[in-house]
Design an enzyme around this catalytic site. Structure first.
Site, PDB file in Angstrom:
ATOM      1  N   ASP A  62       1.024  -1.168  -0.131  1.00  0.00           N
ATOM      2  CA  ASP A  62       0.032   0.070   0.166  1.00  0.00           C
ATOM      3  C   ASP A  62       0.796   1.378   0.125  1.00  0.00           C
ATOM      4  O   ASP A  62       0.259   2.237  -0.347  1.00  0.00           O
ATOM      5  CB  ASP A  62      -0.996  -0.060   1.134  1.00  0.00           C
ATOM      6  CG  ASP A  62      -0.004  -0.081   2.631  1.00  0.00           C
ATOM      7  OD1 ASP A  62       1.038  -0.398   2.708  1.00  0.00           O
ATOM      8  OD2 ASP A  62      -0.898  -0.274   3.519  1.00  0.00           O
ATOM      9  N   HIS A  63       2.182   1.061   0.454  1.00  0.00           N
ATOM     10  CA  HIS A  63       3.010   2.347   0.582  1.00  0.00           C
ATOM     11  C   HIS A  63       3.581   2.913  -0.938  1.00  0.00           C
ATOM     12  O   HIS A  63       3.486   4.003  -1.197  1.00  0.00           O
ATOM     13  CB  HIS A  63       3.956   2.210   1.588  1.00  0.00           C
ATOM     14  CG  HIS A  63       3.470   2.412   2.986  1.00  0.00           C
ATOM     15  ND1 HIS A  63       2.539   1.556   3.661  1.00  0.00           N
ATOM     16  CD2 HIS A  63       3.915   3.327   4.127  1.00  0.00           C
ATOM     17  CE1 HIS A  63       2.333   1.804   4.852  1.00  0.00           C
ATOM     18  NE2 HIS A  63       3.026   3.003   5.151  1.00  0.00           N
ATOM     19  N   ASP A 117       4.208  -1.210  11.360  1.00  0.00           N
ATOM     20  CA  ASP A 117       3.834  -0.143  10.972  1.00  0.00           C
ATOM     21  C   ASP A 117       3.299   0.623  12.432  1.00  0.00           C
ATOM     22  O   ASP A 117       2.533  -0.149  13.023  1.00  0.00           O
ATOM     23  CB  ASP A 117       2.777  -0.224   9.886  1.00  0.00           C
ATOM     24  CG  ASP A 117       2.538   1.322   9.312  1.00  0.00           C
ATOM     25  OD1 ASP A 117       2.993   1.783   8.329  1.00  0.00           O
ATOM     26  OD2 ASP A 117       1.706   2.113  10.095  1.00  0.00           O
ATOM     27  N   ARG A 377      -0.192  12.647  10.396  1.00  0.00           N
ATOM     28  CA  ARG A 377       1.156  13.308  10.678  1.00  0.00           C
ATOM     29  C   ARG A 377       1.313  14.435   9.898  1.00  0.00           C
ATOM     30  O   ARG A 377       1.169  14.254   8.594  1.00  0.00           O
ATOM     31  CB  ARG A 377       2.197  12.131  10.294  1.00  0.00           C
ATOM     32  CG  ARG A 377       2.091  11.146  11.371  1.00  0.00           C
ATOM     33  CD  ARG A 377       3.361  10.051  11.257  1.00  0.00           C
ATOM     34  NE  ARG A 377       3.356   9.294  12.631  1.00  0.00           N
ATOM     35  CZ  ARG A 377       3.557   7.950  12.443  1.00  0.00           C
ATOM     36  NH1 ARG A 377       4.045   7.378  11.276  1.00  0.00           N
ATOM     37  NH2 ARG A 377       3.674   7.413  13.703  1.00  0.00           N
ATOM     38  N   SER A 538       7.237   7.158  12.829  1.00  0.00           N
ATOM     39  CA  SER A 538       7.299   5.783  12.045  1.00  0.00           C
ATOM     40  C   SER A 538       7.978   4.662  12.793  1.00  0.00           C
ATOM     41  O   SER A 538       9.206   4.734  13.380  1.00  0.00           O
ATOM     42  CB  SER A 538       7.614   6.016  10.588  1.00  0.00           C
ATOM     43  OG  SER A 538       8.323   4.763  10.106  1.00  0.00           O
ATOM     44  N   ARG A 540       9.815   2.721  10.910  1.00  0.00           N
ATOM     45  CA  ARG A 540      10.822   2.160   9.868  1.00  0.00           C
ATOM     46  C   ARG A 540      12.220   1.795  10.484  1.00  0.00           C
ATOM     47  O   ARG A 540      12.824   2.727  11.047  1.00  0.00           O
ATOM     48  CB  ARG A 540      11.182   3.124   8.806  1.00  0.00           C
ATOM     49  CG  ARG A 540      11.197   4.521   9.234  1.00  0.00           C
ATOM     50  CD  ARG A 540      11.289   5.704   8.308  1.00  0.00           C
ATOM     51  NE  ARG A 540       9.890   5.889   7.997  1.00  0.00           N
ATOM     52  CZ  ARG A 540       9.202   7.107   7.590  1.00  0.00           C
ATOM     53  NH1 ARG A 540      10.304   8.129   7.131  1.00  0.00           N
ATOM     54  NH2 ARG A 540       8.151   7.430   7.526  1.00  0.00           N
TER      55      ARG A 540
HETATM   56  C1  MIC Z   1       4.062   6.221   8.428  1.00  0.00           C
HETATM   57  O1  MIC Z   1       2.999   6.702   8.287  1.00  0.00           O
HETATM   58  O2  MIC Z   1       5.130   6.860   8.782  1.00  0.00           O
HETATM   59  C2  MIC Z   1       4.525   4.850   7.881  1.00  0.00           C
HETATM   60  C3  MIC Z   1       5.323   5.191   6.334  1.00  0.00           C
HETATM   61  O3  MIC Z   1       3.258   4.221   7.655  1.00  0.00           O
HETATM   62  C4  MIC Z   1       5.473   4.311   8.680  1.00  0.00           C
HETATM   63  C5  MIC Z   1       5.987   3.026   8.035  1.00  0.00           C
HETATM   64  C6  MIC Z   1       7.162   2.997   7.087  1.00  0.00           C
HETATM   65  O4  MIC Z   1       8.001   4.231   7.551  1.00  0.00           O
HETATM   66  O5  MIC Z   1       7.336   2.563   6.435  1.00  0.00           O
HETATM   67  C7  MIC Z   1       4.885   3.872  10.160  1.00  0.00           C
HETATM   68  O6  MIC Z   1       4.099   4.527  10.456  1.00  0.00           O
HETATM   69  O7  MIC Z   1       5.524   3.183  10.784  1.00  0.00           O
HETATM   70 FE1  SF4 Z   2       0.137   4.702   5.084  1.00  0.00          FE
HETATM   71 FE2  SF4 Z   2       1.188   5.410   7.496  1.00  0.00          FE
HETATM   72 FE3  SF4 Z   2      -0.103   7.246   6.173  1.00  0.00          FE
HETATM   73 FE4  SF4 Z   2      -1.197   5.316   7.293  1.00  0.00          FE
HETATM   74  S1  SF4 Z   2      -0.015   6.728   8.212  1.00  0.00           S
HETATM   75  S2  SF4 Z   2      -1.691   6.051   5.193  1.00  0.00           S
HETATM   76  S3  SF4 Z   2       0.201   3.426   7.064  1.00  0.00           S
HETATM   77  S4  SF4 Z   2       1.733   6.195   5.321  1.00  0.00           S
END
Ligand code: MIC
Ligand code: SF4
Length: 643
Positions: A62-63, A117, A377, A538, A540
């Site tokens: 999905d990313h 995640d 975010r 995140s 990550r």
């Molecule tokens: C996010 O919302 O920051 C992400 C992208 O979903 C991350 C995961 C990632 O960095 O791949 C998260 O929330 O953990």
């Molecule tokens: Fe995707 Fe993270 Fe954004 Fe949710 S917060 S939509 S999991 S990138």
């Protein structure tokens, strides 16, 4: 007992249920997404386990769905082949955002879910313990190992009354962020209760538990009640329902009361989710972009509300409005009932049902422009534009502002239309490849499945055991609340490199300090200093792995965010905290430092000596780790220990 404690009790393998103590719990379900999943499966693969040992594991895509080059497509193929080999559900690109789908199709009251995640607590809306973690922790859970966490305190958020028209559950979590800030939830679980919860549907509850991540909380949870049953029934999963509430005499570490009827539409201003004001106070500011979507606010009900505002109107000429539905279920339902046509007619730009702009995959706002987003975010630069001005608000605020061209309090729109909750959602799981559908239940077939690695999928780096002593330069000194987006940015240029640590490491701290990489390379590694809550946001692992690849073996901070701390430990990097926050002022960027007996002191559990050669000062860092963490760190990481 509280709901949280009841589920922990059923899943506890090790440790005592005392706040602050490390406990190990059994994980029933796991989820990964593609941006963290490739690492998680490379790690799982390295463990040599033949198949997943959870009740259910799902790999979502999905990313990274932009596919500006071969990298993302190769990752998808890799993930699909891994899923087939190890008996994992595979949610194909196009099926939607992991958290939305997981809520629709798999989340189950009373169970535990671990996801790579940070917004995995979305599923806490279903009365399950759903926790975000690094990929390696998820890989261990898939291999049947326990997940370790520090037993959090359980805070009761007691809701009373009912939300007024145009106020939404997003405003409940924004209110909490206003009261508690992005570090107010550290070491805590937020359990929702009180008579007010019954007025909230499961998707509304999910908006709250999802964004509990922004409080720094371990997770958030609602009881499983009649509303949960109705949602599961509408998803044709009533058999998954159980009634699960707290005991009458459940005790909580703290009670926070929120009267829903007193809330008004709120908004998080640039560039932190806790920079809250009322929409009313800043109404009238010109808006350049509106983005509706993300795992936080892209449910069927959210989009029906948005459509009811947009129907028969046109998006303001100076606004670009994008809509990303949360899942294929949501998109297909609004396509079939004609509401999609209303959105298109109003001038909305319909995007793929994926994370999209939320993770900076397109739709970077214009220079100096204001972007209103229904996301969770608004960290600086996450949108893809330097010095961006991103605001977070509920879908009604977003839609009303898209039409007016200025930040608008939706209460100006008069009476809202009634949005009916579906008795039945449209169920079509054909984009979810189930392990049972394949002949892979036959282990010989599984062994024959070849894991397909494209050229951008590089082996995992790992470090050797902890050295006797360490020395080097302070490469960068940072302030409080540094996010993993600051450390390892995402977006269209960098996200496609998630499976290639050598390549992605070229971008560490890119947005904060362009010279960082040069310094790190010239000095062959060194040290990093952070303030409070270092590594929030995140999950990550790249924010730990990429600096490690550059030779950083120790981080100093006033405090670390939960997931990032675990990620550092898992890869053998020492997260050391100052014994006195004032010591932070004794070291500056560029100072040469020496840790003369780091291994001995670390093994003994005595404070770690840090000599600042440049300033001629010596300080002692806290050495507080569990025995398990100590073993991992001495071995130079969890995978070394496994091997
Ligand atoms: C996010 O919302 O920051 C992400 C992208 O979903 C991350 C995961 C990632 O960095 O791949 C998260 O929330 O953990
Ligand atoms: Fe995707 Fe993270 Fe954004 Fe949710 S917060 S939509 S999991 S990138």
């Amino acid at each position: 007992m509280t709901v949280f404690e009841k589920i922990i009790k059923e899943h506890r393998i090790e440790g005592k249920m005392i706040p602050g103590e490390e406990i190990g719990i059994k994980i029933d379900q796991t989820l990964t997404q593609d941006a963290t999943g490739t690492m998680a499966y490379l790690e799982f693969d390295a463990m040599g386990v033949r198949n997943v040992r959870t009740k259910l594991s799902v790999s979502y895509v999905d990313h990274n769905t932009l596919q500006t080059g071969f990298e993302n497509a190769d990752d998808h193929r890799f993930l699909q082949s891994v899923a087939e080999k190890y008996g994992i559900y595979f949610s194909r690109p196009g099926n939607g955002i992991c958290h939305q789908i997981h809520l629709e199709r798999f989340a189950k009251p009373g169970e535990t879910l671990l996801g790579s995640d940070s917004h995995t607590p979305n599923a806490g809306a279903m009365g399950m313990i759903a926790i975000g973690a690094g990929g390696l922790d998820v890989a261990v859970a898939m291999a049947g190992g326990p997940f370790y966490l520090f037993m959090p305190e359980v805070v009761l958020v007691k809701l009373k009354g009912k939300l007024k028209p145009w106020v939404s559950s997003k405003d409940v979590i924004l209110e909490l962020l206003k009261r508690l800030t992005v570090k107010g939830g550290v070491g805590k679980v937020f359990e929702y209760g009180g008579e007010g919860i019954i007025s909230l549907t499961v998707p509304e509850r999910a908006t709250i538990t999802n964004m509990g991540a922004e409080l720094g909380a371990t997770t958030s949870i609602f009881p499983s009640d009649e509303k949960t049953r109705l949602y599961l029934k509408a998803q044709k999963r009533e058999k998954d329902w159980i009634l699960l509430g707290p005991d009458k005499d459940a005790s909580y570490s703290k009670i926070i009361e929120i009267d829903l009827s007193e809330l008004e539409p709120l908004i998080a201003k640039p560039s932190s989710p806790d920079n809250i004001s009322s929409v009313r106070e800043i109404a009238g500011k010109p808006v350049d972009q509106v983005c509706i979507g993300s795992c936080n606010n892209s449910s069927y009900e959210d989009l029906m509300l948005v459509a009811s505002i947009l129907k028969g109107k046109k998006v303001h000429p100076s606004v670009s409005l994008t809509i990303s539905p949360g899942s294929r279920q949501v998109l297909e339902m609004i396509a079939r009932n004609g509401v999609l046509a209303d959105l298109i007619d109003a001038g909305a730009r319909i995007l793929e049902n994926a994370c999209g702009p939320c993770i900076g995959m397109g739709q970077a706002p214009p220079t100096g422009g204001i972007s209103i987003r229904t996301f969770n975010r608004n960290f600086p630069g996450r949108s893809g534009t330097i010095n961006d001005r991103v605001y977070l608000a509920n879908p009604a605020v977003a839609a009303a502002s898209a039409i007016a061209g200025v930040i608008t309090d939706p209460r100006e729109l008069g009476k809202p239309s009634l949005i009916s909750i579906p008795d039945e959602y449209l169920i079509d799981d054909s984009m979810m490849i189930s392990p049972a559908e394949r002949p892979v239940e036959d282990p010989t077939h599984r062994e024959e499945v070849e894991v397909i690695r494209g050229p951008n999928i590089k082996p995992l780096p790992h470090r050797g055991p902890l050295e006797e002593s360490l020395s080097g330069q302070i490469l960068i000194k940072l302030g409080d609340n540094i996010t993993t987006d600051d450390i390892m940015p995402a977006g269209t240029k960098i996200l496609p490199l998630r499976s290639n640590i050598p390549a992605i490491s070229e971008y560490v701290f890119e947005r904060i300090d362009h010279e960082f990489i040069k310094r790190a390379k010239e000095s062959g590694g060194g040290f990093i200093i952070g303030g409070v809550n270092y590594g929030q946001g995140s999950s990550r692992e790249h924010a730990a792995l990429a600096p490690m690849y550059l030779g950083i073996k120790v981080f100093f901070a006033k405090s670390f965010a939960r997931i990032h701390r675990s990620n550092l430990i898992n890869f053998g990097i020492l997260p050391l905290t100052f014994s006195n926050e004032k010591d932070y002022n004794l070291i500056e960027q560029g100072d040469r430092i020496n840790l003369p007996s780091v291994k001995r002191e670390f093994s003994e559990g005595s404070p770690i000596t840090v000599q600042n050669i440049t300033k001629g000062k010596t300080l002692k860092m806290v050495n507080r780790f569990t025995e398990r963490e100590r073993k991992i760190l001495l071995a130079g990481g969890l995978l070394n220990l496994y091997r």
